[in-house]
Scaffold this motif. Sequence first.
Motif, PDB file in Angstrom:
ATOM      1  N   GLU A  99      25.116  25.258 -22.534  1.00 55.13           N
ATOM      2  CA  GLU A  99      23.992  26.296 -21.467  1.00 55.13           C
ATOM      3  C   GLU A  99      24.717  27.248 -20.736  1.00 55.13           C
ATOM      4  O   GLU A  99      24.529  27.688 -20.386  1.00 55.13           O
ATOM      5  CB  GLU A  99      23.886  25.370 -20.809  1.00 55.13           C
ATOM      6  N   CYS A 101      27.297  28.747 -21.766  1.00 58.18           N
ATOM      7  CA  CYS A 101      28.030  30.109 -22.590  1.00 58.18           C
ATOM      8  C   CYS A 101      27.222  31.026 -23.202  1.00 58.18           C
ATOM      9  O   CYS A 101      27.717  31.496 -25.062  1.00 58.18           O
ATOM     10  CB  CYS A 101      29.267  29.197 -23.352  1.00 58.18           C
ATOM     11  N   SER A 102      25.879  31.160 -23.011  1.00 64.15           N
ATOM     12  CA  SER A 102      25.041  31.467 -23.629  1.00 64.15           C
ATOM     13  C   SER A 102      25.718  32.932 -23.710  1.00 64.15           C
ATOM     14  O   SER A 102      24.413  33.449 -25.179  1.00 64.15           O
ATOM     15  CB  SER A 102      23.394  31.654 -22.486  1.00 64.15           C
ATOM     16  N   ASP A 103      26.366  33.468 -23.331  1.00 65.30           N
ATOM     17  CA  ASP A 103      26.605  35.063 -23.669  1.00 65.30           C
ATOM     18  C   ASP A 103      27.766  35.244 -23.861  1.00 65.30           C
ATOM     19  O   ASP A 103      28.540  36.071 -23.852  1.00 65.30           O
ATOM     20  CB  ASP A 103      26.940  35.043 -22.310  1.00 65.30           C
ATOM     21  N   MET A 108      29.669  29.235 -28.234  1.00 62.88           N
ATOM     22  CA  MET A 108      28.486  28.838 -29.310  1.00 62.88           C
ATOM     23  C   MET A 108      28.754  27.740 -30.508  1.00 62.88           C
ATOM     24  O   MET A 108      28.600  27.619 -30.198  1.00 62.88           O
ATOM     25  CB  MET A 108      27.773  29.916 -28.708  1.00 62.88           C
TER      26      MET A 108
END
Length: 523
Positions: A99, A101-103, A108
């Motif tokens: 959640e 490290c979505s960027d 990911m």
Amino acid sequence: MITLQNLSFSIAGKLILDGVDLHLSGKQHLGLVGRNGSGKSTLFKIIERQLEYDSGKMQIEKGKTVLSVKQEMPDGNMTPRDFLLSQDLQREKLMKQLEDCSDNPELMGEIYDQLIAVKAFEAESRAAVVLKGLGFSEEAQNMPLGNFSGGFRMRAALGAILFREPDMLLLDEPTNHLDLETSDWLKNFLNTYPKSFILISHDRDFLNDTVGGIFHLKNKKLTRYNGNFDTFIETYALKQKNIEEYNAKIETKRKHMMAFVERFGVKATKARQAQSRLKAISKMKFVPVDPDDQTIAFNFPDPANILSSNILSYDKVSLGYDDKIILKNISGTIMSDDRIAIVGANGNGKTTFAKFLAGELKQKKGAKEAVGKLKVGFYKQDLFEKLKTNQSLYDFVKDKTPNASDKQVRSHLGHFGFSGDKVFQLIGELSGGEKARLVFATLTIEAPNFLILDEPTNHLDIEMRESLISSVTSFKGAVILITHDRHFLNRIANSIFVVADGSVTQFNGDVDQYERAIQSGRK
């Protein structure tokens, strides 16, 4: 994986375990048996490092997980499914990282690889399978834990440990809060468990069906036997017989030598021989035969009135609480020689039906008729909650039966193993098994002719269960049984009533056939 060497443990100066040795490696499914108070649960706590042992060594292979069911019942707004998932700490940690490290697509990808490696995406389906097996419907799996009874919350605690699949699973009486159907599911689950477990259980059929070896804890020592529980009993009995025969021969020889010494020891011509025999006697080693553990008999009095034929009948009866109907339009008859097992999933109304038969719950509709001299002894779990810990055994029974004389109270308590000054002991000082015997003593002092037993074995070890079976079998009245102990049911029941779908129906077959019908229905 786990090694104990010459391990000893004591509490307040009292030795509980003395020189215990244990070695486990690879996949093993084992049972741990022994009388109540022998130290089985203590041994589990030591293996889990909840207790510090006094001496000896304990080694657990690095990286191996050892877990047991927690005694604290889960509660609150968390659902059973979320509760199980929350126990997988590694999965929870990775999902949180995902959640955050979505960027970062590269990170990911790494986390996804780790999640796949720990089978994180299979977790929800595994949790659902475990919960369904433990009696939680799909709807119930998503309800707050606070909505459930204590028994179902304990099932959730059991489910959490089964879901985690530790390398070594420690199970202490896991069937106590389960009905026969769920106990059967757990048996099948353990038979296919891919890792190791040690099972404390007083249910001999459950042990026979799940383990391949037995640890016997007796007189502070641990002995291992190969095979299931019945094999252990046969081997142990033969071992004790051989030891007793050996000791008897040694004792005969010792007496013969002592007779020679006593006869000729004072004569100068025989003095050397006498001294030689005294030395031989001193070197004789007896194999220690452990004194038999005390097995207290359950001695039920004969009914005050022996009834014949039909003792109770009910017709088109509906039962429930307030505006809720649990059982509807049930009819039937109880005969004086009936031995009836009441089976069905928890929550279906078994205890409701038992309360009705005992006269503690009045029907909402329909008719009930009982013979005038019917006297019921109703054993139920909430009787334990009503025991006054600061009251003596004698006073407790006397309060329940004020018309009984001092001699009658003391004599009756003696039939259940409480004799002499033991009758003045405080209830709070009793073990679970002793409290169970006290409850049985209380409900049978007026010599009932109809016994209703709702989970009577929960606090009894195997020896006490066998004694209770013997007493119930010889009881000269009708008996109703609700229990998950198949051995108990198989030894006593001659008919089966199934409580399901708001009704009570008679099953045409025995307990084993009923279990096969359950398994067939699940396929």
